[in-house]
Structures are given as C-alpha cells and as structure tokens.
Scaffold this active site. Structure first.
Site, PDB file in Angstrom:
ATOM      1  N   HIS A  91      67.628  52.973  58.321  1.00 25.35           N
ATOM      2  CA  HIS A  91      66.427  52.443  58.961  1.00 25.35           C
ATOM      3  C   HIS A  91      66.335  50.920  58.913  1.00 25.35           C
ATOM      4  CE1 HIS A  91      64.788  56.399  59.661  1.00 25.35           C
ATOM      5  NE2 HIS A  91      65.084  56.718  58.419  1.00 25.35           N
ATOM      6  N   HIS A  97      65.949  43.726  60.633  1.00 27.72           N
ATOM      7  CA  HIS A  97      64.694  44.343  61.059  1.00 27.72           C
ATOM      8  C   HIS A  97      64.602  45.754  60.490  1.00 27.72           C
ATOM      9  CE1 HIS A  97      63.086  41.319  63.888  1.00 27.72           C
ATOM     10  NE2 HIS A  97      64.333  40.891  63.783  1.00 27.72           N
ATOM     11  N   ILE A  98      63.390  46.122  60.138  1.00 25.05           N
ATOM     12  CA  ILE A  98      63.142  47.380  59.434  1.00 25.05           C
ATOM     13  C   ILE A  98      62.404  48.349  60.357  1.00 25.05           C
ATOM     14  CG2 ILE A  98      62.026  48.417  57.416  1.00 25.05           C
ATOM     15  CD1 ILE A  98      62.070  45.507  56.206  1.00 25.05           C
ATOM     16  N   CYS A  99      62.936  49.548  60.460  1.00 24.99           N
ATOM     17  CA  CYS A  99      62.295  50.591  61.255  1.00 24.99           C
ATOM     18  C   CYS A  99      61.402  51.399  60.309  1.00 24.99           C
ATOM     19  CB  CYS A  99      63.352  51.485  61.903  1.00 24.99           C
ATOM     20  SG  CYS A  99      62.659  52.747  62.971  1.00 24.99           S
ATOM     21  N   LEU A 100      60.134  50.978  60.219  1.00 27.61           N
ATOM     22  CA  LEU A 100      59.174  51.618  59.327  1.00 27.61           C
ATOM     23  C   LEU A 100      57.832  51.609  60.049  1.00 27.61           C
ATOM     24  CD1 LEU A 100      58.869  52.802  56.440  1.00 27.61           C
ATOM     25  CD2 LEU A 100      58.307  50.490  55.666  1.00 27.61           C
TER      26      LEU A 100
END
Length: 130
Positions: A91, A97-100
């Site tokens: 993620h 960049h963070i996929c949260l």
C-alpha cells in the site's frame, strides 16, 4: 524564505495554526510509540521518524514521513508521504505516497497526526509481505 524547489503554500488559517500548536504540545508530552517528531521551525511541514514495531516484517526499520498541512486543516486532510527510501509495502507506492483511506475519502477532522501515525504503523505491522 522560498526556493524554486519548494512549492508555495498559502498561509495557515488561525484555526489551523492553533490546532497544530495544540497537537505539537500533546505530541511532545505523549508521543505515539515508535515515532519521533524532528523539530523544525516549520509548523506547516512535519518530518516524523517511524520505527517499525517489534514482531513484524518492519521491526526496527526506520523511515521518515513528511506531513504537509493544508491551509484549512483539520477540515482538509494533510498530505502524508514516506520520504525516500520508502518501505516496500503493497500500500505504499515507490514515490512514497500511501494508499490509506483515512488520508483521503475517510478523513475526519477528529483525526490527529498521532492517530494518522498509529494507522500507518498498524498498516505496516499487519503486512504479510515486504
């Protein structure tokens, strides 16, 4: 002081400044486990050291988060990215960049920098692959 490599940002609102100062004081008194705020004179950009929790794939690994606060934080979510080198994680993109969901669609003004950090550490800790 601005440089060509730093994007210009709007000044923080008074509400945002007060909220960030309050969060910073709370952080200094009771920082979340596994995180260290790198002290700078820039309230709009925080650099936070992340230390992987024991007992998982990222145990004792150290990373840095950059948290950029918009003019109307906490009504708008901050931009949170891992600085290079970002952890290898399903993620987390190679650009950090963070996929949260809490950083985007599920953002709530009740969230704080501490709660964001705890969610990121939980995301890292729950990974079964690196």
């Amino acid at each position: 002081m601005t440089t060509s490599c730093v994007p210009s940002r709007k000044a923080l609102s008074k509400i945002t400044t007060n909220r960030l100062q309050k969060e910073l004081v709370e952080w200094q008194m009771n920082p979340p486990t596994g995180f260290k705020h790198k002290v700078t004179d820039n309230l709009q950009r925080w650099i936070i050291e992340v230390i992987g929790a024991p007992g998982n794939l990222y145990a004792n690994d150290t990373y840095q988060l950059q948290v950029d606060f918009p003019e109307h934080y906490p009504m708008e979510s901050p931009q949170v990215i891992f600085l290079h080198p970002a952890p290898m994680h399903p993620h987390i993109y190679s650009n950090g960049h963070i996929c949260l969901d809490i950083l985007y669609d599920s953002w709530s003004p009740a969230m704080t920098v501490s709660s964001i950090c705890i969610n990121i550490l939980s995301m890292l800790s729950s990974s079964t692959e690196k």
